[in-house]
Every structure is written in structure tokens, then in C-alpha cells.
Scaffold this active site. Sequence first.
Site, PDB file in Angstrom:
ATOM      1  N   LYS A  36     -43.987  -0.979 -23.267  1.00  0.00           N
ATOM      2  CA  LYS A  36     -42.612  -0.451 -23.299  1.00  0.00           C
ATOM      3  C   LYS A  36     -42.115  -0.408 -24.748  1.00  0.00           C
ATOM      4  CE  LYS A  36     -40.886  -5.096 -22.372  1.00  0.00           C
ATOM      5  NZ  LYS A  36     -40.682  -6.077 -21.285  1.00  0.00           N
ATOM      6  N   TYR A 255     -24.949  -7.294 -53.260  1.00  0.00           N
ATOM      7  CA  TYR A 255     -23.625  -7.233 -52.630  1.00  0.00           C
ATOM      8  C   TYR A 255     -23.034  -8.623 -52.480  1.00  0.00           C
ATOM      9  CZ  TYR A 255     -24.189  -2.312 -51.388  1.00  0.00           C
ATOM     10  OH  TYR A 255     -24.334  -0.958 -51.439  1.00  0.00           O
TER      11      TYR A 255
HETATM   12  C1  LIG Z   1     -41.656  -7.120 -21.245  1.00  0.00           C
HETATM   13  C2  LIG Z   1     -42.218  -7.652 -19.981  1.00  0.00           C
HETATM   14  C3  LIG Z   1     -43.435  -8.335 -19.966  1.00  0.00           C
HETATM   15  C4  LIG Z   1     -44.187  -8.718 -21.227  1.00  0.00           C
HETATM   16  O1  LIG Z   1     -43.560  -9.819 -21.823  1.00  0.00           O
HETATM   17  P1  LIG Z   1     -44.144 -10.509 -23.170  1.00  0.00           P
HETATM   18  O2  LIG Z   1     -43.277 -11.681 -23.378  1.00  0.00           O
HETATM   19  O3  LIG Z   1     -43.983  -9.483 -24.245  1.00  0.00           O
HETATM   20  O4  LIG Z   1     -45.552 -10.823 -22.897  1.00  0.00           O
HETATM   21  C5  LIG Z   1     -43.958  -8.691 -18.738  1.00  0.00           C
HETATM   22  N1  LIG Z   1     -43.304  -8.415 -17.585  1.00  0.00           N
HETATM   23  C6  LIG Z   1     -42.103  -7.778 -17.570  1.00  0.00           C
HETATM   24  C7  LIG Z   1     -41.419  -7.519 -16.275  1.00  0.00           C
HETATM   25  C8  LIG Z   1     -41.513  -7.394 -18.761  1.00  0.00           C
HETATM   26  O5  LIG Z   1     -40.328  -6.793 -18.752  1.00  0.00           O
END
Ligand SMILES: *Cc1c(COP(=O)(O)O)cnc(C)c1O
Length: 370
Positions: A36, A255
Site C-alpha cells: 500500500k 530560520y
Molecule cells: C499495513 C498493514 C500491514 C503491514 O504492516 P507492517 O507493520 O508494515 O508490517 C498488515 N496488515 C494490515 C491490515 C495493514 O493495514
Amino acid sequence: MRRMAQVTVDPDALRHNLARAREAAGPGRRVMAVVKADAYGHGLAEAAQALAEADALAVACIGEAACLRELGWRGRVVVLEGVGDAAGLREAAALGVDLVVHAPEQLALLEASPPRRPLDLWLKLDTGMHRLGFDPEEAAALHARVAALPGAGTVRWMTHLACADERASPATARQLERFARALAGLPGERSAANSGGLLAWPQARLDWVRPGIMLYGVSPFAGGEGAREGLRPAMRFETRLIAVTRRRRGDALGYGGAWVCPEDMPVGVAAAGYADGYPRHAPAGTPVLVRGREAALVGRVSMDMILVDLRAVPEARPGDVVTLWGPELPVERVAARAGTIAYELLCAAGARAGRRLPAQPRALAGGGGA
Ligand SMILES: *Cc1c(COP(=O)(O)O)cnc(C)c1O
């Protein structure tokens, strides 16, 4: 848009980390690689290609699933948030992707507009994260309802762990017990483990594991580093020095004049800032590498630039490479300094910095396993 700050991704590291995830999962278990958010900023196309041996790829939303199909990925795709309307359902059927069903509205949608092709569904139970999912008490009723759907293919179960990254937390064992109890006697493969669950909680591995962050070479644990888990960081975030100046003792830098030179000293200006995804809240002392040696950020991070204390690298010159994070400087260290997590830094740099593509982009092989 070409910016001096560049992200490069090492496909061999991604492949190595997937193999590491498979090894940690153990024989007979399947690996759903989570890609994702543009593969946590690494680029969906490059990541999908390097992770082609995964049994499935998981994305957040149907738009990301459509991207994977456009890229030529023919294997299993799981849409972790499922869909929210009939158009989404039609698109899922057309793409042939699996949907997570986490809410009564999604179930009603499936009943009201059965998809043309049966869809494989992942029923999500809320065992304690309290974000998405059905009450575990409803599992049996839920299963009966879904089994009666004309548009349901294979039904599987999932839950998500809230505290798997805390090795000492009692929450994970509680969640897993609740999951097992809810599903006792019900058919269907099960999945619970994110990266933390996979690495730290053997009882979370079940039928499918869902690693994300570890595939990118980053530790899911607070205070951890990928290398300690046998992982190889996949992202390199680099820029160059565009100026090197000598400042006098008492000079206030950047800054707000937020950092004052304690002595006469060389200070570099590196072309990367929050517009490139470098964290604005990184404080003085956050490490960067100049000519491969450790130096420290000083002053406030600006939009396109940071200032670097070059006392440790006095021979530094404009044009020298500055590593913001990468295999030699774990992103976890930068994140800890900036008061955030590596996940956020990877996504931000991946979305905003320039990107150097791997040397020879190949066609997407796609769809290794199930
Ligand atoms: C993002 C996600 C993962 C992966 O999690 P990590 O901590 O990056 O390994 C697994 N299951 C779901 C439902 C997620 O949303």
C-alpha cells in the site's frame, strides 16, 4: 519534477527481505506482501516486480489494486479496506481481486449487488485494535451469511494486531486468543501477523502472514534496526552539498537563528528539505552522512535545504553526496530523532523526492504463488 534530493530503491534488498519473511513464517505458510501507499514510498511498479515471489500483494484501496493490474500483476491482490459502493464492487469483480469485508455496510452491499464473478473475501474481526472489523462474537453468524451469498468465492479470516511491535505487551496474546476462540470450528484460512507479529509472535503466523515494513528493510520494533532482524534497507535517500561556508563562533544559523555556532566551524548546505519528505521536526544532532562519514544536522529544516555541521568532515566540498538515510544510515535512527516512525519518512520521501529508477526496468513478472 527533477529535484536534487533523490530516492533510489534496491530491488535485491526487497527480494532478500521477502525471502527473510518467508523464512521467518516457516514452511507451508503464505506471504501476502503489503505494498500500500506506493509500496511505502518505494514505487509500486518496482516493488511488485521485486516481490513477484509473494503469494499475494495487499493494497489499501481499489485504486491501488487497479494500478497493480495495469502494471501487469496477475497474481492475488487483497484490498485491505475493501470497497464502499456498488461501483467499487463492480471494479473489484472486473479486476479479479480479493476484498476485505470489515463492516456491515459492505456485507449489505454484497447482498444487494452480487458481483458478476465470485470474489474471494477476507472477513475481518476486531479482536482489540478497535479500528476496523466485526465483533468476534458474530463470526459464526457472519460466516453463515457470507456462505449464502451468490457472489462469494473462498472465504478467509483476518484480524489486525495493535501492539505486535511491543515484544512485552500482553495485548497480542489476548488478541490472538480472541481470534482463535471466535473461529473455533469455522472453516477458512486465517491471517493475523504484520511484520511485528511475524518476527516476534510465533503463534500469530497462522496460514497467511502480512509483512509490510520489514520488506523494505526496516525494523517494526521501537528502537530497532532492520539489520538486527536480518533485513536489508531498500531505500536510499540522498542529495548533495550545494554550499560549504566557514562560520564564526556565535553565528546563528537558519530560520529563527535556532542554532548558534559554539566555535569557528565549517557548515554545509544540503539540497533537501521538507518539500522532499525530509522531516521538518528533525532536531539539531540528527545524523546525516557526508562523504560516507557521520555529520549532524543543525538549525531548522527548511523547504529545500538543511544545514550540516561539517566539523567531523572538514574536507567536505560542494557537490559531495549527502546521505539522509540508507543502508549505511538506518532510517529508524532519523525517525527516532525526528519523533516519528520510519513508515512516515519512507512514504514522505517516496512521494516527494526525485526518483532514480533501477538500471533496467523489466516487464512485471507478476503472480508467483497462489
Ligand atoms: C499495513 C498493514 C500491514 C503491514 O504492516 P507492517 O507493520 O508494515 O508490517 C498488515 N496488515 C494490515 C491490515 C495493514 O493495514
